[in-house]
Design a protein around this motif. Structure first.
Motif, PDB file in Angstrom:
ATOM      1  N   HIS A  68       0.791  -1.446  -0.558  1.00 52.47           N
ATOM      2  CA  HIS A  68      -0.072  -0.122   0.315  1.00 52.47           C
ATOM      3  C   HIS A  68       1.007   1.288   0.273  1.00 52.47           C
ATOM      4  CE1 HIS A  68      -3.773   2.663   0.601  1.00 52.47           C
ATOM      5  NE2 HIS A  68      -4.517   1.250   1.111  1.00 52.47           N
ATOM      6  N   TYR A  69       1.395   1.644  -1.413  1.00 57.40           N
ATOM      7  CA  TYR A  69       2.435   2.951  -1.731  1.00 57.40           C
ATOM      8  C   TYR A  69       1.831   3.614  -0.724  1.00 57.40           C
ATOM      9  CZ  TYR A  69      -0.966   4.549  -4.421  1.00 57.40           C
ATOM     10  OH  TYR A  69      -2.157   4.793  -5.557  1.00 57.40           O
ATOM     11  N   THR A  70       0.447   4.185  -0.317  1.00 51.80           N
ATOM     12  CA  THR A  70      -0.104   5.185   0.723  1.00 51.80           C
ATOM     13  C   THR A  70       0.858   5.280   2.032  1.00 51.80           C
ATOM     14  OG1 THR A  70      -1.367   5.610  -1.635  1.00 51.80           O
ATOM     15  CG2 THR A  70      -1.800   6.535   0.996  1.00 51.80           C
ATOM     16  N   GLN A 105       7.372  -0.965  -2.279  1.00 53.81           N
ATOM     17  CA  GLN A 105       7.226   0.198  -1.541  1.00 53.81           C
ATOM     18  C   GLN A 105       7.983  -0.379  -0.230  1.00 53.81           C
ATOM     19  OE1 GLN A 105       4.464  -1.643  -2.581  1.00 53.81           O
ATOM     20  NE2 GLN A 105       3.635  -0.741  -3.946  1.00 53.81           N
TER      21      GLN A 105
ATOM     22  N   ASP B 159      -5.183  -3.791  -3.240  1.00 51.99           N
ATOM     23  CA  ASP B 159      -6.022  -3.153  -2.566  1.00 51.99           C
ATOM     24  C   ASP B 159      -5.543  -1.623  -2.877  1.00 51.99           C
ATOM     25  OD1 ASP B 159      -8.337  -1.465  -1.566  1.00 51.99           O
ATOM     26  OD2 ASP B 159      -7.748  -1.367  -0.008  1.00 51.99           O
ATOM     27  N   ALA B 160      -4.120  -1.226  -3.711  1.00 50.60           N
ATOM     28  CA  ALA B 160      -3.660  -0.157  -4.324  1.00 50.60           C
ATOM     29  C   ALA B 160      -3.451  -0.553  -5.594  1.00 50.60           C
ATOM     30  CB  ALA B 160      -2.286   0.047  -3.351  1.00 50.60           C
ATOM     31  N   SER B 161      -3.548  -1.291  -6.287  1.00 52.84           N
ATOM     32  CA  SER B 161      -3.577  -1.980  -7.438  1.00 52.84           C
ATOM     33  C   SER B 161      -4.682  -2.375  -8.388  1.00 52.84           C
ATOM     34  CB  SER B 161      -2.400  -2.955  -8.005  1.00 52.84           C
ATOM     35  OG  SER B 161      -2.180  -4.144  -6.814  1.00 52.84           O
ATOM     36  N   GLY B 202      -5.102   7.613  -7.683  1.00 55.47           N
ATOM     37  CA  GLY B 202      -4.733   6.164  -7.111  1.00 55.47           C
ATOM     38  C   GLY B 202      -5.296   5.121  -7.213  1.00 55.47           C
ATOM     39  N   GLY B 203      -5.382   4.264  -6.226  1.00 52.00           N
ATOM     40  CA  GLY B 203      -5.067   3.014  -6.037  1.00 52.00           C
ATOM     41  C   GLY B 203      -6.808   2.557  -5.958  1.00 52.00           C
ATOM     42  N   GLN B 207      -6.810   7.140  -1.761  1.00 58.14           N
ATOM     43  CA  GLN B 207      -5.055   6.862  -2.240  1.00 58.14           C
ATOM     44  C   GLN B 207      -4.767   8.069  -2.905  1.00 58.14           C
ATOM     45  OE1 GLN B 207      -4.664   2.856  -3.408  1.00 58.14           O
ATOM     46  NE2 GLN B 207      -5.977   2.140  -1.940  1.00 58.14           N
ATOM     47  N   HIS B 210      -0.862   8.188  -8.256  1.00 58.48           N
ATOM     48  CA  HIS B 210       0.477   7.326  -8.711  1.00 58.48           C
ATOM     49  C   HIS B 210      -0.043   6.983  -9.921  1.00 58.48           C
ATOM     50  CE1 HIS B 210       3.586   4.049  -8.800  1.00 58.48           C
ATOM     51  NE2 HIS B 210       3.251   4.059  -8.128  1.00 58.48           N
TER      52      HIS B 210
END
Lengths: 340, 533
Positions: A68-70, A105, B159-161, B202-203, B207, B210
């Motif tokens: 989770h980059y954020t 990350q 979740d982020a991709s 964002g993802g 978020q 990106h």
């Protein structure tokens, strides 16, 4: 009741639920635990809160989703805002990294930490050495799991640049990995970087595929010998062959300077069956012979590759044969023009 | 041990063999009947991977059978199938070193894993006359539809991709010929809350923006098309956000404060050209270096810095050459200008072609991503997708002589630089999950997923088609900045024996944007017609 909802420490925060839109595609059925924690994260991010409890919250979320980059970036900014202990953070990150081998990350987070830490140790060579050693130890642990982990190697290149680790110790450490697996191309790549980007002698900004006149001859010689020794261990290993070509290019030397060496693995008698112990040697010799203007010999080497020793790449070898002829014709025409 | 390798003549004999087999088939051992023979011989038990020696010997038996009339009308199904496949794909490499290391060990295991699939020995499968199974189109379609439905909790790792999944599924479904218009409305309502007011996506909701999810969402919106979908993108905010990502050294960070890499360079270039954004740099950009500085300043030079001594490209300068980054590099350069101009100007082409060509292994026949690494279905696109671009670079621009006519290369075409047959064999034999689950995969021992399904299909598509980069007439129609990527056209590839059935040909995907042919052109034309934000 959720972990945060029932915690008096978080009483002042109103979590922000996730807006997924109506009938969202590929909607993830989060666990209640994750959904709640993310709700609190959105709330603290909206309030730009950087506090100890944010470190706990981000650690909790990362334990559920390390990709989770954020969360990572917000954690880094919180650490810097709080002036928190970077070394302690690094050791926590080590554990996360070992559990999440393929994660992107973590390695960027680590770079941010090192960038932040560096000014405090930059004037103390001992501190730098100690820090470099502990980082290398950790990477060695990572390489035990996967010696070709792309993110770890990219981080390693960053570290060499940052801490100026163009050293004997760095070369030795690569050699150790190559002794375990001489086919570890990541290690070969790293060696190329450490040798040819060394600011002590290389031209700043010299491209990897171009001649660098500032590289001392003895370095070129040493690297040629290094790749040759590795080739004898396993002649069909392409890594040292690619490395050798790279070294010769950097040194501005002709491939034909290594004709004898490549010839060790290729015997093509006038009559009878040839003996080829490395298709890469044959490829190398094809270029040597083209360089020397021996078009027919080069063509025969490429034919053997396409018909016998590397057939899956036949179209490529045939294309090379074509360019050989084009070059031959151009050279021939040039001679004719000169003659007139 | 080493194998006696037969030369090129064998290739022709293989073709001849097929004819021999066809006549054999009339007597009861045809490939369509082989299923019955298989179950009669082996029951329902799973076949153990055969050793390469066995396959090689099987091949030899059949070579003999060409010259002697078959004595047994019902030869074993195993031999019959192996005979349809050239020995290149059923036998071990001709040169192998004795030294055993971890790399060689897993390489050996991978060969053994793939051989039964390549040899036509997968239990329960039916093969065509070339020993190649059908594309399980409907199963892959169902797999991708399912990937857009509600996902169970373990998908939290995505979740982020998650926006990638929209793109993979929509690109894959379109390639398989499926109508995806049903997804227009849900996609719009899904991505709206993912966009940030400060520009980009964002993802997921809340978020940070990106470049990777933004790329995925912009392409997904371009695939579904339509005013409502395209208009939801805040182009002015996007432009400002990109300016914040632009770095003084020419590259792009993937998010504010994030890493700078070649994915960033490619994704940013795609977004700028598709949305027809201005390239001028606002003064508050970290890369602003004076009047005339643009979003594109130094970008090609930055990409060039990623070419390694091996000839391939790394994700950032000084790292190891890797297949995925080769595609990002080439596609980025082909947005910045024409392939035959940009590629030779910025990169060492012979070294790149040499490295790229070395990614294809035998007998597996698929592509690997790096030197001494294993084949993986996803490189069917990342490496496979480099070939149309490089072939166009070497061919130079084609000229369309008349509307509807096929483009003509200005000079003689270089043809294929890799084995299309090999790649198609690896894809259809090894990458398909042919069970009810469907989907495509890395290699037989791996599970299918939507990432591999998308990129394996993209690779199949480029192996089945020939792309042309055309002269500038279309560019003037398009006008504006970065018009080069709209000059591509394609046709079915017909340069060699077609080993797959025509019904298994998939749709075309643009060689730079990797979305269905026409979608990029329409998207760009729509934004260009708006004139400004």
């Amino acid at each position: 009741m959720g972990k945060y909802e029932g915690d008096p420490e978080w009483d002042d925060v109103v979590p922000i639920p996730q807006d997924d839109g109506e009938g969202a595609l590929a909607q993830i059925a989060y666990t209640d635990e994750y959904a709640e924690a993310m709700g609190y994260l959105r709330a603290v991010m909206a309030a730009k809160e950087h506090s100890e409890r944010v470190l706990d919250l981000t650690e909790h979320i990362i334990s559920m989703n390390a990709a989770h980059y954020t969360v990572w970036l917000y954690r880094a900014s919180t650490i810097f805002a709080l002036n928190a202990d970077v070394e302690q953070e690094l050791s926590w990150v080590n554990d996360v990294a070992l559990d999440n081998q393929k994660n992107y990350q973590i390695w960027h987070h680590r770079q941010l930490l090192v960038d932040h830490l560096y000014p405090s140790i930059s004037s103390d060579p001992n501190a730098i050495r100690k820090f470099a050693e502990s980082e290398v130890d950790f990477m060695t642990q990572m390489f035990d799991e996967d010696a070709k982990n792309y993110h770890v190697w990219s981080y390693r290149q960053y570290l060499v640049r940052k801490l100026n680790l163009f050293t004997e110790a760095e070369l030795k450490s690569i050699e150790t990995l190559l002794r375990i697996d001489v086919r570890n191309n990541s290690a070969w790549s790293h060696r190329f970087y450490v040798v040819f980007s060394d600011p002590k002698y290389s031209t700043p900004g010299s491209h990897a595929t171009e001649y660098d006149p500032k590289i001392p001859d003895e370095i070129i010689d040493r690297e040629i010998e290094f790749s040759k020794a590795a080739t004898f261990e396993a002649p069909q290993n392409q890594s040292p062959w690619n490395y050798l070509r790279g070294v010769l290019r950097k040194g501005g030397r002709k491939l034909s300077s290594q004709e004898c060496f490549a010839g060790e693995f290729v015997k093509i008698p006038e009559n009878g069956e040839e003996d080829i112990r490395s298709s890469h040697a044959l490829d190398f010799l094809a270029d040597v012979w083209a360089e020397e203007g021996k078009v027919e010999k080069a063509d025969e080497a490429l034919r053997l590759l396409g018909d016998k020793y590397d057939r899956i790449r036949k179209n490529y070898w045939d294309w090379r044969r074509g360019t050989l002829k084009e070059e031959g014709i151009t050279k021939g025409l040039a001679k004719v023009e000169l003659a007139h | 041990m080493t194998f006696v390798v037969k030369g090129q003549k064998d290739r022709h004999r293989v073709v001849f063999k097929r004819r021999a087999m066809a006549s054999l088939g009339a007597r009861g051992a045809s490939s369509s009947a082989s299923n019955l023979v298989d179950s009669a011989l082996h029951g329902n038990t799973r076949l153990q991977p055969s050793s390469a020696e066995a396959s090689a010997q099987a091949g030899d038996e059949v070579v003999d059978s060409i010259f002697r009339p078959p004595i047994f009308p019902t030869m074993s199904a195993r031999t019959a199938r192996a005979s349809m496949v050239p020995d290149l794909f059923t036998s071990l490499p001709p040169i192998r070193d004795l030294l055993n290391t971890q790399s060689s060990q897993i390489q050996e295991e991978t060969i053994q894993e793939c051989l039964p699939f390549l040899s036509g020995l997968e239990p329960g499968a039916t093969y065509n006359d070339h020993g190649v199974p059908h594309l399980e189109r409907n199963r892959h379609i169902q797999f991708l539809h399912k990937s857009l439905k509600k996902l169970p909790a373990p998908y939290v790792a995505a979740d982020a991709s998650r926006p990638w999944m929209f793109y993979w599924a929509l690109a894959g479904l379109s390639t398989l010929g499926e109508d995806i218009s049903q997804y227009r409305e849900p996609l719009i309502s899904t991505v709206r809350p993912i966009q940030n007011a400060t520009g980009g996506f964002g993802g997921g909701n809340g978020q940070m923006s990106h470049l990777a999810p933004t790329y995925g969402i912009v392409l997904a919106l371009a695939i579904v098309g339509g005013e409502e979908a395209l208009d939801l993108i805040d182009r002015r905010a996007m432009w400002k956000w990109l300016a914040a990502l632009k770095q003084p050294d020419g590259g792009f960070q993937v998010c504010v404060g994030g890493e700078e890499d070649i994915r960033g360079a490619y994704c940013a270039a795609v977004i700028i050209t598709l949305l027809d954004l201005p390239v001028e740099l606002p003064r508050d950009s970290p890369a602003w270096s004076g009047e005339g500085a643009t979003l594109l300043t130094g970008l090609a030079e930055w990409v060039r810095r990623c070419q390694t001594f091996e000839g391939g490209f790394s994700g950032l300068p000084d790292a190891e050459a890797h297949g995925a980054y080769a595609f990002c590099a080439l596609a980025c350069l082909c947005i910045l200008g024409d392939p035959h101009v940009m590629i030779p100007k910025y990169i060492d082409v012979p070294r790149l072609i040499s490295w790229l060509s070395a990614r294809q292994y035998a007998p597996e026949a698929g592509f690997s991503g790096r030197t001494n690494k294993l084949v993986d279905g996803c490189y069917s696109h990342w490496v496979g997708g480099c070939w149309p671009i490089l072939e166009a670079c070497l061919d130079g621009p084609s000229r369309i002589l008349a509307v509807g006519a096929s483009p003509r290369a200005a000079t003689h075409s270089v043809g294929s630089l890799y084995s299309r047959e090999g790649l198609i064999r690896y894809i259809l034999c090894c990458c398909q999950d042919r069970t009810k689950r469907g989907g495509l995969r890395d290699k037989p021992s791996h599970s299918s997923d939507s990432y591999h399904t998308c990129y394996v299909l993209a690779g199949l598509s480029s192996a089945q088609h020939k792309w042309h980069f055309n002269t500038a007439e279309t560019k003037t129609e398009m006008g504006g900045n970065l018009a080069s990527p709209y000059q591509w056209t394609c046709e079915p590839f017909d340069g060699e024996v077609q080993i797959y059935n025509e019904e298994d040909r998939v749709g075309t995907l643009h060689p730079v944007f990797v979305i269905p042919e026409g979608a990029a052109e329409q998207t760009r034309a729509y934004f260009a017609s708006k004139g400004g934000f």
